[in-house]
Write an enzyme that holds these catalytic residues in place. Structure first.
Site, PDB file in Angstrom:
ATOM      1  N   HIS A 168      48.819 -16.423 -35.217  1.00 32.63           N
ATOM      2  CA  HIS A 168      49.778 -16.475 -34.130  1.00 32.63           C
ATOM      3  C   HIS A 168      50.482 -17.818 -34.169  1.00 32.63           C
ATOM      4  O   HIS A 168      49.860 -18.853 -33.957  1.00 32.63           O
ATOM      5  CB  HIS A 168      49.055 -16.263 -32.792  1.00 32.63           C
ATOM      6  CG  HIS A 168      49.992 -16.000 -31.676  1.00 32.63           C
ATOM      7  ND1 HIS A 168      49.734 -16.377 -30.384  1.00 32.63           N
ATOM      8  CD2 HIS A 168      51.204 -15.395 -31.659  1.00 32.63           C
ATOM      9  CE1 HIS A 168      50.753 -16.008 -29.627  1.00 32.63           C
ATOM     10  NE2 HIS A 168      51.648 -15.411 -30.380  1.00 32.63           N
ATOM     11  N   ASP A 172      51.796 -16.821 -26.261  1.00 27.58           N
ATOM     12  CA  ASP A 172      52.319 -15.682 -25.495  1.00 27.58           C
ATOM     13  C   ASP A 172      52.054 -15.898 -24.013  1.00 27.58           C
ATOM     14  O   ASP A 172      50.936 -16.265 -23.622  1.00 27.58           O
ATOM     15  CB  ASP A 172      51.624 -14.377 -25.915  1.00 27.58           C
ATOM     16  CG  ASP A 172      52.037 -13.933 -27.299  1.00 27.58           C
ATOM     17  OD1 ASP A 172      53.014 -14.480 -27.839  1.00 27.58           O
ATOM     18  OD2 ASP A 172      51.360 -13.036 -27.833  1.00 27.58           O
ATOM     19  N   HIS A 247      55.910  -9.358 -22.990  1.00 33.23           N
ATOM     20  CA  HIS A 247      55.441 -10.752 -22.910  1.00 33.23           C
ATOM     21  C   HIS A 247      56.528 -11.655 -23.465  1.00 33.23           C
ATOM     22  O   HIS A 247      57.478 -11.173 -24.080  1.00 33.23           O
ATOM     23  CB  HIS A 247      54.125 -10.966 -23.680  1.00 33.23           C
ATOM     24  CG  HIS A 247      54.246 -10.895 -25.170  1.00 33.23           C
ATOM     25  ND1 HIS A 247      54.263  -9.707 -25.875  1.00 33.23           N
ATOM     26  CD2 HIS A 247      54.360 -11.871 -26.106  1.00 33.23           C
ATOM     27  CE1 HIS A 247      54.373  -9.952 -27.165  1.00 33.23           C
ATOM     28  NE2 HIS A 247      54.438 -11.268 -27.340  1.00 33.23           N
ATOM     29  N   HIS A 249      57.020 -14.598 -26.234  1.00 30.27           N
ATOM     30  CA  HIS A 249      56.458 -15.420 -27.310  1.00 30.27           C
ATOM     31  C   HIS A 249      57.295 -16.693 -27.381  1.00 30.27           C
ATOM     32  O   HIS A 249      58.511 -16.629 -27.507  1.00 30.27           O
ATOM     33  CB  HIS A 249      56.516 -14.670 -28.648  1.00 30.27           C
ATOM     34  CG  HIS A 249      56.114 -15.523 -29.815  1.00 30.27           C
ATOM     35  ND1 HIS A 249      54.847 -15.508 -30.346  1.00 30.27           N
ATOM     36  CD2 HIS A 249      56.815 -16.448 -30.527  1.00 30.27           C
ATOM     37  CE1 HIS A 249      54.788 -16.385 -31.347  1.00 30.27           C
ATOM     38  NE2 HIS A 249      55.975 -16.975 -31.464  1.00 30.27           N
TER      39      HIS A 249
HETATM   40 ZN    ZN Z   1      53.342 -14.316 -29.744  1.00 21.69          ZN
END
Ligand code: ZN
Length: 275
Positions: A168, A172, A247, A249
């Site tokens: 990642h 998030d 969400h 990011h």
């Molecule tokens: Zn993300």
């Protein structure tokens, strides 16, 4: 005897390497005197340097370690006319965890028709980050793009549909579709478009090789080339691209590397705490 001692100290300062530790994905902020400064190097590579935003007698250089395949150790040398300081930086793995994610099959194994688009989009962004803006576009400290719970931290190793692994590269935030997303700092919009993986995407250049990224948006309020100010609503959150649900990011690029945004913002903002 006095000569011996002096020689000892000269040698010591010429060859001593101050040991430091840095977690992969994190950023080291090097601050040093502007007076008589010549250069700062990582091995043979010259690092970029910019004026300290809160102290006109100092300069700042940013060094970060990539998440993927970081070197075990790195040397940083700060050279002034009459002084040379060496730092040996030992890479730490950090406490990164892993997670499993289920998404639409075509987002993990993109169809052949999407391959060209994916390659082109990746080339477009990596070319963008190579542009080093030689001035500060930011205005003071960084802020988070919204106030919400962080649902996934930077650096989590990811297994998509039990097959493809990645990590990642940002953080998030929980954000239901249509939540206002604010610019983390002032800057110039360098990307504002729909992309295959990232969905509705905005990238802002803050100067000196620092960029912020906002992905999976449902609405973009800004255009490429537009100047934005810190806190300005640049778009609305969504679930576009390779997202398992709504969400935001949020990512930060420093000197071509995708770094931990929370670590970067905490350290960057400390620059403004100085007297
Ligand atoms: Zn993300």
């Amino acid at each position: 005897m006095r000569i011996c001692i002096s020689l000892f100290f000269i040698c010591f300062f010429a060859f001593a390497q101050t040991p430091l530790e840095l977690v992969k994905g994190q950023t080291l902020f090097l601050e040093f005197e502007k007076k008589d400064f010549i250069e700062v190097k990582n091995g043979d590579k010259k690092l970029n340097v910019f004026p300290h935003p809160n102290n006109d007698k100092k300069l700042v250089s940013l060094f970060s370690l990539p998440y993927k395949n970081p070197p075990k150790k790195s040397t940083i040398t700060i050279v002034h006319t009459n002084k040379k300081e060496n730092f040996m930086i030992y890479t730490q793995e950090g406490n990164y965890t892993s997670e499993t994610i289920q998404v639409q099959v075509e987002k993990v194994f993109p169809p052949k028709t999407a391959q060209e688009r994916i390659t082109q989009e990746a080339q477009e962004t990596s070319a963008l980050y190579k542009n080093y803006t030689q001035k500060a576009l930011f205005n003071g400290t960084f802020q988070l793009p919204l106030e919400s719970k962080i649902t996934s931290a930077y650096g989590k190793a990811r297994v998509f549909n039990n097959s493809i692994t990645s990590y990642h590269s940002g953080i998030d935030f929980r954000a239901k579709i249509g939540t206002a997303i604010k610019a983390a700092n002032s800057g110039v919009v360098v990307l504002a478009k729909e992309r295959y993986y990232a969905g509705g995407s905005i990238v802002i250049d803050h100067g000196y090789g620092i960029y912020s990224q906002y992905y999976h948006l449902s609405k973009l309020n800004v255009k490429v080339g537009q100047q934005v100010h810190k806190g300005q609503i640049i778009g609305l959150s969504g679930a576009s691209g390779r997202a398992s649900g709504p969400h935001l990011h949020f990512g930060i690029i420093v000197a071509l590397k995708q770094v931990d945004p929370l670590d970067f913002i905490a350290k960057f903002n400390l620059l403004f705490n100085e007297i």
